[in-house]
Scaffold this active site. Structure first.
Site, PDB file in Angstrom:
ATOM      1  CD1 TRP A 126      -3.208   1.410   0.834  1.00  0.00           C
ATOM      2  CD2 TRP A 126      -1.426   2.510   2.065  1.00  0.00           C
ATOM      3  NE1 TRP A 126      -3.451   2.476   0.921  1.00  0.00           N
ATOM      4  CE2 TRP A 126      -2.449   3.303   1.697  1.00  0.00           C
ATOM      5  CE3 TRP A 126      -0.353   2.777   2.816  1.00  0.00           C
ATOM      6  CZ2 TRP A 126      -2.637   4.561   2.368  1.00  0.00           C
ATOM      7  CZ3 TRP A 126      -0.265   4.055   3.289  1.00  0.00           C
ATOM      8  CH2 TRP A 126      -1.569   4.793   3.175  1.00  0.00           C
ATOM      9  CG  HIS A 127       3.018   2.384   3.140  1.00  0.00           C
ATOM     10  ND1 HIS A 127       2.368   1.496   3.798  1.00  0.00           N
ATOM     11  CD2 HIS A 127       3.266   3.599   3.858  1.00  0.00           C
ATOM     12  CE1 HIS A 127       2.153   1.850   4.912  1.00  0.00           C
ATOM     13  NE2 HIS A 127       2.461   3.136   5.186  1.00  0.00           N
ATOM     14  N   GLY A 128       3.736   1.734  -1.299  1.00  0.00           N
ATOM     15  CA  GLY A 128       4.458   2.214  -2.500  1.00  0.00           C
ATOM     16  C   GLY A 128       4.815   0.852  -3.562  1.00  0.00           C
ATOM     17  CG  PHE A 154       2.413   6.595   0.534  1.00  0.00           C
ATOM     18  CD1 PHE A 154       3.401   6.214  -0.494  1.00  0.00           C
ATOM     19  CD2 PHE A 154       3.032   7.323   1.648  1.00  0.00           C
ATOM     20  CE1 PHE A 154       4.814   5.780   0.093  1.00  0.00           C
ATOM     21  CE2 PHE A 154       4.314   6.944   2.034  1.00  0.00           C
ATOM     22  CZ  PHE A 154       5.235   6.337   1.083  1.00  0.00           C
TER      23      PHE A 154
END
Length: 459
Positions: free
Chosen positions: A315-317, A459
């Site tokens: 989710w963060h990258g 994000f």
């Protein structure tokens, strides 16, 4: 539109807020929708139009969900989620997925560079939670289109959260009221968040940039850099959350808290109850529990936890370092729960807090370096590969000791206790003068330093 820019602070915000105050109570929701859409259009002109069209289409699907039998509702809910996930995968993970396929096969894809729209992950999670809540009957009735669009585009949260669920958001819309007490609280909260960002986070960002550019770091320099990034990311993100919560209070809306002194956590589990609270809660409620949570047998619990933390990392990258970061926390949580739990509970509280902080600081180094080779070199330096101390270590330490002391105080309840006691002891005008002084100091830092965007905008 960045909250820590001179343009926003002295042009956009006063204009938006004046329009909002002049709007009659019955029209404030619609004015807020116009303001929110304009703010996001300023940042993402093309995607904002696409998002508007998508939101309207999802709204029509939601209407349809209310008119069919239960077994058909699931298909519509899955369609809603599928559309949102497709856009998220396309914009954010297109290159990552194709490069992974290329690595596993001999097929060579022609990759196009895609820049993910600002806040797409936060937007996607808000839409997914709305669809699931509607399917599960947690919404009393289908909202009006204007209220739904306001939930999607609400400008304090659209870029970097906190992640709000529609029932919690809708409950505050009728009616939108602005009180003097909430306005005062909101202004103070906004200024404190601004100071966190421009005085502390930006200073630590510059320090970490200096240190990480050094090819042969000593152990002490590497740890100073790790602590710098650890404080940078906390004051950057919590500063934004404070500013978003403060802005919402000015508008008559109370947003959920997103941080609760995470660096005072006495375990990794406790850390994730305190850090990015709305994201942790989202994964627990919409991923972990539907998978079975901890009610299953041990192998399934471990698998559920692995899935959640792999997704948290992704989710963060779209980069392998984020996957490693998620797996790192999966391993720590499993060790803490099933191997070292008894031992850790016997340790003194102070030691547990210190150990948790050090493990979190190491984890942030996985987060900070998309280049795995650079990450490996930095971690080796942290554990003495290039020697223990050099002359620059003392320079870094001496020149930033004051900021580190401020960071330690501001990331513990001590700062809040001092703030509350000062507020109670001083007369209100003097307290306000202190907040005004903090605002002026923040503006001085803004004017005299290079602009630093918020980390979580990506994000």
């Amino acid at each position: 539109m960045s909250f820590n820019s001179i343009f926003f602070l002295f042009s956009a915000l006063p204009l938006f807020y004046a329009l909002y105050l002049l709007t009659p109570p019955k029209g404030k929701r619609y004015m807020l929708l116009v303001i929110s859409f304009a703010a996001y259009f300023w940042v993402e002109p093309l995607f904002s139009i696409l998002l508007l069209m998508l939101a309207c289409y999802l709204y029509l699907l939601n209407l349809r969900m209310q008119q069919v039998r239960q077994y058909k509702k699931l298909a519509i809910c899955m369609e809603l989620i599928g559309i949102v996930l497709f856009l998220l995968l396309y914009f954010k993970y297109y290159g990552f997925l194709l490069s992974g396929i290329s690595a596993l096969t001999s097929f060579d894809f022609t990759l196009r560079l895609l820049i993910a729209p600002a806040g797409i992950s936060f937007i996607s999670f808000s839409l997914i939670s709305y669809a699931i809540d509607l399917y599960q009957g947690k919404l009393q009735k289908q909202p009006k289109l204007g209220d739904f669009l306001l939930y999607v585009f609400y400008f304090p949260k659209i870029i970097m959260g906190p992640i709000m669920r529609y029932p919690d958001f809708e409950a505050q819309l009728k009616p939108l009221r602005i009180s003097i007490a909430a306005t005062h609280e909101g202004l103070c909260r906004f200024v404190i968040g601004l100071a966190k960002k421009v005085i502390l986070a930006n200073t630590f960002a510059f320090l970490f940039e200096q240190i990480s550019a050094n090819a042969a770091l000593s152990m002490l320099s590497a740890w100073i850099g790790a602590f710098a990034f650890t404080f940078q990311i906390y004051f950057d993100f919590s500063g934004y959350s404070d500013m978003a919560i403060g802005l919402s209070l000015l508008l008559g809306i109370r947003m959920p808290e997103n941080f609760h002194y995470p660096y005072m956590a006495n375990s990794i589990k406790d850390f994730w109850k305190r850090w990015h609270i709305t994201l942790s809660t989202w994964f627990k409620d919409y991923v972990y529990i539907p998978l079975g949570g901890s009610r299953c047998k041990l192998p399934r619990v471990i698998l559920n936890t692995f899935i959640v933390w792999s997704l948290t990392g992704l989710w963060h990258g779209a980069s392998w370092n984020f996957v490693l970061w998620g797996i790192y926390y999966f391993v720590l949580l499993m060790l803490e729960r099933y191997v070292l739990g008894g031992f850790l509970r016997k340790c003194p509280q102070t030691l547990r807090i210190l150990l948790t902080f050090l493990l979190v600081a190491i984890g942030w180094m996985l987060f900070a370096f998309p280049d795995l080779a650079q990450m490996s070199d930095y971690l080796k330096a942290m554990f003495g590969a290039n020697g223990l101390i050099d002359e620059q270590s003392f320079w870094y330490f001496k020149n930033h000791l004051f900021y580190f002391l401020c960071a330690v105080i501001a990331s513990t309840p001590l700062f809040h206790q001092i703030y509350l006691r000062t507020k109670a002891a001083l007369r209100l005008p003097l307290h306000d003068l202190m907040i005004l002084g903090l605002f002026i100091l923040s503006i001085c830092y803004l004017v005299t330093s290079t602009f630093q965007p918020f980390l979580y905008t990506q994000f």
